[in-house]
Design a protein around this motif. Structure first.
Motif, short mmCIF file in Angstrom:
data_model
loop_
_atom_site.label_atom_id
_atom_site.label_comp_id
_atom_site.label_asym_id
_atom_site.label_seq_id
_atom_site.Cartn_x
_atom_site.Cartn_y
_atom_site.Cartn_z
N TYR A 1 0.84 -1.18 0.00
CA TYR A 1 0.00 0.00 0.00
C TYR A 1 0.88 1.24 0.00
O TYR A 1 1.82 1.35 0.79
N VAL B 1 -7.86 9.41 5.70
CA VAL B 1 -8.46 8.08 5.70
C VAL B 1 -8.83 7.66 4.28
O VAL B 1 -9.60 8.36 3.61
N PRO B 2 -8.26 6.53 3.80
CA PRO B 2 -8.64 6.05 2.47
C PRO B 2 -10.11 5.68 2.43
O PRO B 2 -10.68 5.21 3.42
N GLY B 3 -10.70 5.88 1.27
CA GLY B 3 -12.09 5.51 1.07
C GLY B 3 -12.19 4.21 0.32
O GLY B 3 -11.34 3.32 0.43
N GLU B 4 -13.22 4.13 -0.49
CA GLU B 4 -13.47 2.90 -1.25
C GLU B 4 -12.36 2.65 -2.26
O GLU B 4 -11.85 3.58 -2.89
N LEU B 5 -11.99 1.37 -2.42
CA LEU B 5 -10.98 0.99 -3.40
C LEU B 5 -11.62 0.74 -4.76
O LEU B 5 -12.66 0.09 -4.85
N ARG C 1 -15.20 -1.88 8.83
CA ARG C 1 -15.54 -1.69 7.42
C ARG C 1 -15.55 -3.04 6.74
O ARG C 1 -14.58 -3.80 6.83
N TYR D 1 -16.68 -4.87 2.90
CA TYR D 1 -17.05 -4.64 1.50
C TYR D 1 -17.54 -5.93 0.88
O TYR D 1 -17.08 -7.03 1.23
N TYR E 1 -17.82 -7.41 -3.08
CA TYR E 1 -17.45 -7.19 -4.47
C TYR E 1 -18.01 -8.29 -5.33
O TYR E 1 -18.19 -9.43 -4.89
N ASN F 1 -7.40 3.92 9.56
CA ASN F 1 -7.77 3.09 8.41
C ASN F 1 -6.75 3.24 7.29
O ASN F 1 -6.45 4.34 6.86
#
Lengths: 116, 115
Positions: A48, A101-105, B31, B33, B35, B99
């Motif tokens: 990352y 803060v990172p959001g959605e990938l 969090r 997700y 996909y 995060n």
């Protein structure tokens, strides 16, 4: 295009060779990720980047793998002395960052690497 | 070490039927997700679940999150052939303001909807 772009889409190489895989993230996304997906498996985290620096490289399997992002945009994943076990789809993702803060990938289409 | 497990790994169902995919994870996370991945394609984001009790719906798919049970579900209502794909859940391994967006993925559930 507006999405994450990866090149090449397919790469076939021989055992022992060096390969580079390129990722062009969505414009303005400061967070960038590399994942590896083997056949029939979920993606596995490799590294990352937050800007130009690798904030977390704990997923790189060994020192044959290295990634750079010198200007905080395009990233290159480099694999030395490739082995057959390196064969996989290498996925790149980028994310906007708000207040640190990172959001959605958002994922690219991937680079399929085959080592013969 | 965080583990994410999906159940079932393969699901074959008839059009019009309902079913649920389960995603269990082994440590605290805020969090999660879901996909979708079609063969030879990349990952398409379906849902982002950010809090305990969160429920989101899009068309025939509904996702929920129970952080106390460390469980998320993806419910399929009246399945259609176009929903055939592999579905992954992914858990963010960082918590709160630290995060990093680093995700741990489940093994995936391959859904096959037969006409």
């Amino acid at each position: 295009g507006a999405g994450v772009s990866q090149t090449p889409s397919n790469k076939v190489t021989e055992k022992g060779k060096y390969v580079e895989l390129r990722c062009d993230p969505i414009s303005g996304h400061t967070a960038l990720y590399w994942y590896r997906q083997s056949l029939g498996q979920g993606p596995e985290f490799l590294i990352y980047f937050q800007g130009t620096g690798a904030a977390d490289d704990s997923g790189l399997p060994n020192d044959r793998f290295f990634a750079v992002r010198p200007e905080g945009s395009v990233s290159t994943l480099k694999i030395q002395r490739t082995e057959r076990g390196d064969s996989a789809v290498y996925l790149c993702a980028s994310s906007p960052v708000e207040r640190g803060v990172p959001g959605e990938l958002f994922f690219g289409e991937g680079s399929r690497l085959t080592v013969l | 070490e965080l583990k994410v497990e999906q159940n079932p790994l393969f699901l074959s169902m008839q059009e019009g039927k309902n079913y649920t995919i389960y995603c269990n994870y082994s440590t605290t996370s805020d969090r999660l997700y879901w996909y979708r991945q079609d063969p030879g394609k990349s990952l398409e984001s379906l849902f982002v679940l950010l809090s305990n009790g969160a429920v989101k719906q899009e068309g025939r798919l509904m996702a929920s999150l129970d952080t106390k049970a460390r469980l998320s579900t993806l419910h399929i209502t009246a399945a259609v052939h176009d929903l055939s794909a592999t579905y992954f859940c992914a858990v963010d391994t960082s918590i709160g303001s630290s995060n990093t967006g680093k995700l741990i993925f489940g093994q995936g559930t391959t859904l096959q909807v037969k006409p």
